[in-house]
Design a protein around this motif. Sequence first.
Motif, short mmCIF file in Angstrom:
data_model
loop_
_atom_site.label_atom_id
_atom_site.label_comp_id
_atom_site.label_asym_id
_atom_site.label_seq_id
_atom_site.Cartn_x
_atom_site.Cartn_y
_atom_site.Cartn_z
N LYS A 13 -10.87 13.69 -17.17
CA LYS A 13 -11.00 12.26 -17.48
C LYS A 13 -9.62 11.62 -17.32
CE LYS A 13 -12.49 9.05 -21.10
NZ LYS A 13 -13.07 8.93 -22.47
N ASN A 14 -9.55 10.54 -16.57
CA ASN A 14 -8.28 9.86 -16.33
C ASN A 14 -7.19 10.85 -15.90
OD1 ASN A 14 -9.43 7.39 -17.09
ND2 ASN A 14 -8.92 7.72 -19.24
N ALA A 15 -7.53 11.65 -14.91
CA ALA A 15 -6.64 12.75 -14.51
C ALA A 15 -6.35 12.75 -13.01
CB ALA A 15 -7.28 14.08 -14.91
N GLU A 16 -6.30 11.58 -12.41
CA GLU A 16 -6.08 11.53 -10.96
C GLU A 16 -4.72 12.12 -10.55
OE1 GLU A 16 -6.11 7.53 -9.52
OE2 GLU A 16 -4.28 6.96 -10.54
N LYS A 17 -3.73 12.06 -11.44
CA LYS A 17 -2.39 12.55 -11.11
C LYS A 17 -2.22 14.04 -11.36
CE LYS A 17 -0.11 8.11 -12.05
NZ LYS A 17 0.92 7.42 -12.87
N THR A 18 -3.13 14.64 -12.12
CA THR A 18 -2.92 16.03 -12.53
C THR A 18 -4.04 16.99 -12.14
OG1 THR A 18 -3.92 15.58 -14.70
CG2 THR A 18 -1.52 15.34 -14.52
N LEU A 19 -5.24 16.47 -11.82
CA LEU A 19 -6.39 17.33 -11.56
C LEU A 19 -6.14 18.28 -10.39
CD1 LEU A 19 -9.27 18.28 -11.97
CD2 LEU A 19 -10.07 16.26 -10.70
N GLU A 20 -5.57 17.77 -9.31
CA GLU A 20 -5.33 18.63 -8.15
C GLU A 20 -4.33 19.72 -8.47
OE1 GLU A 20 -4.74 18.22 -3.33
OE2 GLU A 20 -4.15 16.55 -4.61
N LYS A 21 -3.32 19.42 -9.27
CA LYS A 21 -2.34 20.43 -9.68
C LYS A 21 -3.01 21.52 -10.51
CE LYS A 21 1.61 17.26 -9.73
NZ LYS A 21 2.65 16.62 -10.58
N ALA A 22 -3.91 21.09 -11.40
CA ALA A 22 -4.64 22.06 -12.21
C ALA A 22 -5.46 22.98 -11.32
CB ALA A 22 -5.54 21.34 -13.21
N PHE A 23 -6.15 22.40 -10.34
CA PHE A 23 -6.97 23.20 -9.43
C PHE A 23 -6.11 24.14 -8.59
CE2 PHE A 23 -8.96 23.72 -5.22
CZ PHE A 23 -10.06 24.48 -5.61
N ILE A 24 -4.98 23.67 -8.10
CA ILE A 24 -4.10 24.53 -7.30
C ILE A 24 -3.62 25.73 -8.12
CG2 ILE A 24 -1.80 24.63 -6.22
CD1 ILE A 24 -2.31 21.77 -5.21
N SER A 25 -3.43 25.54 -9.42
CA SER A 25 -3.02 26.67 -10.26
C SER A 25 -4.11 27.74 -10.32
CB SER A 25 -2.66 26.20 -11.67
OG SER A 25 -3.80 25.94 -12.47
N VAL A 26 -5.37 27.34 -10.09
CA VAL A 26 -6.46 28.31 -9.99
C VAL A 26 -6.40 29.03 -8.65
CG1 VAL A 26 -8.96 28.63 -10.01
CG2 VAL A 26 -7.93 26.94 -11.53
#
Length: 316
Positions: A13-26
Motif C-alpha cells: 500500500k502506497n509503496a511505489e518507491k519500495t515495492l520493486e526493491k522488496a521484490f528484488i530482494s526475493v
Amino acid sequence: MKEPKVAVVIPAKNAEKTLEKAFISVLNQKTDEQIEVCIAVAPSEDSTLDVAKKILLNNENVTLVENPTGKTPTGLNLAINKTKAPVIVRLDAHAELEEKYVSTALETLKKTGAANVGGRQNPVGTTPFEKAVGIAISSRFGAGDARFRTGGKAGEVDTVYLGVFERRAIENVGLFDESLIRNQDAELNWRLRETGKKIWFEPELVASYKPRSTLKELMKQYYEYGKWRRHVVGAHPKSIKLRQLVPPLNALLFSLGIVLGFLWVPLFSFPALYIVGTVCATTVKSKSAKDFFYLLIIFPTIHFSWSAGFLKGVKN
C-alpha cells in the motif's frame, strides 16, 4: 518448473518507491528452492498497483491480488490463499530480505520444529530523522526488550518481525485475524503458541525496515500500536506482558505529577525521573548532535503515543 517450496507474500500500500526493491530482494535469495510470490495491493494514493503489474508482467513466478479493504491482515490472507507452497514468508513492501534469509529460515524451521521463525529488524533510514527513529526503536528504552528489535540469542519468543511460517500450522489456527488493523502478527503468534507451537527468534535472519519519516507519522504509528495491543489483550487476556503495562503506567504517573505536583511537591518526582531517564538514554544512544535533538523528541513521542492508544483502546 518444480512445485515451489516457498511462497513470499507481500501486502503493498502506497509503496511505489519500495515495492520493486522488496521484490528484488526475493530474486536475490541464495537458495535452491523454487519460490512463488504473491503481491496483495491495497487501494493506494500512488502508483503501487502499476508497479505490481509491471513485476507481474516480467516474472512468471508472480501472482497479483487486489485487496479492496486496505487492511494488512486481509491482504496477507488473500496472498496466502493464492499460493500453494508449504512455507510462507511474509515480506512487507517497505522491507528487504538479506540474501540468505530464505535458506536460513528453512534450516531453522527444520532444526527447531517451530511454526514461525523470524529474525532481526534492521532499521534503514535515509534522513537524519529516520535514522534517529531507527536508533530509538532498536533500544530497550525506546521500544522494550523484544529480541527482534534489540537483538539477542536464538530461542523461543512471543513474537517476531515479519515471519516465516509453516502453512499447515497457520491454516489450522485460521490465518491472520482480519478484524485487526495492527498487532495482527503478535495475535497470530499468540494463537499458535496456545496450540503448543513454537515461535523462534534466529538472529542470523535479518530484514530491513524503513522508519517513519515525520513526527506525525511516528505518533500515528505508535498510537495505533498501543490501541490495537489493548484490543488484542482484551481478546486474549493472558497475552499481556509486564513490559506492556510500563508505558501507560508511566504516562499516568507523569500526568499525575504535572497536575498535582503543585499541591504536593514530591509528586514532581515522577515526571522528573522520566525526564532524567530520557536525557540519559538520549545521551548514551546519540551519535551526533542531530541524533540528540531528535531523540529527545522521539523517545517521548513513542512512549506517550503508545500509552494514549493503549489507554483509549478500540471502540466496538
